[in-house]
Design an enzyme around this catalytic site. Structure first.
Site, PDB file in Angstrom:
ATOM      1  N   ASP A 461      -9.708 -18.333  41.169  1.00  0.00           N
ATOM      2  CA  ASP A 461     -10.334 -17.034  40.958  1.00  0.00           C
ATOM      3  C   ASP A 461     -10.525 -16.336  42.303  1.00  0.00           C
ATOM      4  OD1 ASP A 461     -11.562 -14.900  39.774  1.00  0.00           O
ATOM      5  OD2 ASP A 461     -13.450 -15.935  39.335  1.00  0.00           O
ATOM      6  N   GLU A 470      -4.041 -10.849  39.371  1.00  0.00           N
ATOM      7  CA  GLU A 470      -3.736  -9.444  39.130  1.00  0.00           C
ATOM      8  C   GLU A 470      -3.797  -9.132  37.638  1.00  0.00           C
ATOM      9  OE1 GLU A 470      -0.850  -5.970  40.836  1.00  0.00           O
ATOM     10  OE2 GLU A 470       0.081  -7.901  40.419  1.00  0.00           O
TER      11      GLU A 470
END
Length: 621
Positions: A461, A470
């Protein structure tokens, strides 16, 4: 499917349900994500507080207005190819599972989401042989990390691994997004069969949605007109990929235009019902030998989607085409499930397809789930349908937390959601060269699906990990349709309030209505006949009583006359006795009749004064 997913309490955002089905909430969140990707002049009902009017000079370099549309991902570039794929996939899901949007009260948001994209596509197709396919510079945009506001100095330097000390200029009459923002197109001399065919599919599929579900025939006709023209443009020049032109720095490069020619023609057939487009689709499919495809469906390859569309079109027909496309589709889907394609499962259970999953694993899994669920209603056997649905459920369970990382791979909706999506606007920082300033994302990007874990089921993360963290337009396109499907298949009608009267189900069939009418008429007729019989019977009894009274009165008068005659004439004792005996006999008869008459009157007076069916039955008996 689980009906409760442990989501966070819903934020105070219009359109996001506070209660009810969690899949309805996720459907609403996905539509919110698309609003967070809007470019141009935002409408008064904008729900994304940190998004501003932006890119207000787009297209000016080519004397056209390309303001509006959607930014592709966490940046500020606009692309026609992935946008068109997204619009067709979301339209397809909405056409098949529109009730999911209706039950979730999201139909207006769906309409706005599609129209925001199609309005821009219309502007991007100003001429028959011209289609703008990109706005923005890849090198400039990749080097910029900042918001779409004017607080950034108009001249600054940033450092990137590939760009050192490159100046950027922001127009004072626009915002901080770096300039220039060049506009790229395909035309008669610089063709792009793939993008033109993809745009035709977007126009045609969304036209069906506006015509058949939003009752907007005028807008639908406009979309169909553009679909026909841009598809004609796709076929009119030498067939080639848009990426083969080296004169532009184009952000998307497809591997083939073959499948997209078929895909565009199939949607044109569904929108227009003109057989010429169906014939084109099958001819191109055979010409390019698209059968036995090994690739999973994605923005790059639509062969599997074409199989499903053809199976849907010919479903229920008793001919060779029906059998062919059913078998072709089921063989394709079965290859994916049985690991006979380029796909297999990770140790944690996620579908992983070599060559397609590494750039973004979750979009690939979600598009496959979309395909399996889309076809399951058309499967040849119940067993196959259940196999496809069960596989789909396993993938959704993985995405919703049944994975080694225990991650819920939708941003900002669950305690285990990713917290650092790669998205400049949502991050909210103004230090354009530093993705870690600030450390925490300032604006929740509700509903965005991230790229996902690697082949080892590991997810980092981290905002700078562009592969995993993304977000993008196409990542949510299949997800949104799947949530509509789940809303329908987990929907439980609200139970009635115990204090409220139970209202019968208003959905009564025509035959049921006819039966109710006939029974009602029969009951009314029975009451009428019973009333007539009762009336006649009572009338007869009344007349009988009147007759008896008259007879009794006549006998009494005769007796009085006889007595008067006997007194006046002094009749003989024998005759007098005989007359007395006759008189006594008559009196006895009179008393008997009077008693009977009195009982009859008493019975009549005690009867209710109505002609109900129950009274009639008692009297008749």
């Amino acid at each position: 499917a689980k009906t409760s997913l442990g989501l966070n309490p819903s934020p105070d955002i219009p359109g996001i349900p506070k209660e009810g089905n969690d899949y309805s909430k996720l459907l609403a969140y996905s539509l919110y994500f698309y609003e967070a990707q809007r470019s141009g002049i935002l409408p008064p009902n904008n729900r994304v507080s940190w998004r501003h009017n932006s890119a207000l000079n787009d297209g000016k370099d080519r004397n056209v207005s390309l303001i509006g549309g959607y930014y592709d991902a966490g940046d500020y570039i606009k692309f026609t190819l992935p946008l068109s794929w997204v619009l067709s996939l979301i339209s397809w899901g909405a056409i098949e599972w529109f009730d999911g949007y209706r039950l979730s009260n999201q139909t207006d948001y769906l309409r706005d989401m599609i129209k925001w994209g199609t309005d821009w596509l219309i502007a991007a197709h100003p001429k028959l042989d011209q289609l703008f396919i990109q706005v923005g510079s890849i090198p400039l945009d990749n080097a910029y990390w900042g918001p779409d506001i004017k607080s950034i100095p108009s001249y600054f330097f940033v450092h990137d691994i590939n760009l050192i000390n490159i100046p950027f200029v922001s127009k004072n009459n626009d915002n901080s997004i770096p300039y220039p923002r060049p506009s790229f197109d395909i035309n008669a001399t610089s063709h792009g069969t793939d993008v033109a065919s993809e745009a035709a599919a977007a126009f045609a599929s969304s036209a069906i949605l506006f015509r058949d579900f939003f009752d907007d025939n005028d807008y639908a006709e406009t979309l169909i007109s553009h679909a026909i023209d841009v598809y004609k443009f796709a076929e009119s020049a030498t067939l080639k990929l848009s990426s083969t032109d080296d004169s532009r720095n184009y952000g998307y490069s497809t591997s083939s235009y073959n499948d997209k020619l078929v895909y565009g023609a199939l949607w044109l057939y569904r929108a227009t019902n003109q057989v010429q487009y169906l014939d084109k689709a099958i001819r191109y499919y055979n010409q390019f030998q698209l059968h036995d495809s090994q690739r999973v469906i994605s923005w790059d390859d639509h062969t599997g989607a074409c199989n499903i569309l053809l199976a849907q079109i010919f479903h229920g027909q008793s001919n060779a085409n029906s059998t062919r496309w059913r078998d072709e589709t089921e063989n394709y889907l079965d290859r994916i499930i049985t690991n006979k394609s380029n796909c297999s499962l990770t140790h944690g259970g996620l579908l992983w397809c070599n060559g397609d999953s590494p750039p973004g694993s979750l979009p690939i899994a979600l598009t496959s789930v979309f395909a399996f669920l889309m076809y399951s209603a058309y499967a040849s056997t119940t067993e196959k349908a259940n196999t496809y649905r069960n596989f789909s459920a396993s993938q959704i369970d993985y995405i919703f937390g049944a994975n080694p990382m225990k991650m819920f791979y939708v941003v900002a909706v669950h305690p285990n959601s990713p917290k650092n999506p790669h998205h400049a606007g949502a991050h909210g920082g103004t230090n354009v060269g530093n993705l870690s300033d600030p450390v925490n994302t300032m604006h929740p990007l509700y509903g965005a699906v991230v790229g996902g874990p690697n082949i080892n089921d590991t997810y980092h993360d981290v905002r700078s990990d562009i592969i995993q963290s993304e977000v993008a337009l196409d990542y949510n396109s299949a997800f949104q349709g799947i949530m509509a499907y789940y809303v329908i298949n987990t929907y439980v009608p609200p139970s009635p309030n115990p204090e409220d009267p139970i209202i019968p189900n208003p959905q009564i069939s025509h035959s049921q209505k006819l039966i109710i009418i006939l029974v009602s008429c029969s009951f009314v007729l029975l009451l009428l006949v019973s009333s007539i019989i009762a009336y006649k019977y009572k009338h007869k009894r009344f007349n009988s009583c009147i007759s008896n009274r008259k007879r009794s009165k006549d006998l009494e008068e005769n007796n009085q006359v006889a007595k008067s005659i006997d007194v006046e004439k002094g009749s003989e004792q024998k005759d007098l006795e005989e007359n007395n005996q006759a008189t006594n006999s008559i009196n006895i008869e009179k008393d008997s009749e009077s008693t009977e008459n009195t009982e009859s009157e008493t019975l009549q007076d005690s009867e209710p004064d109505h002609n109900g069916s129950n009274d009639t039955e008692v009297e008749l008996s």
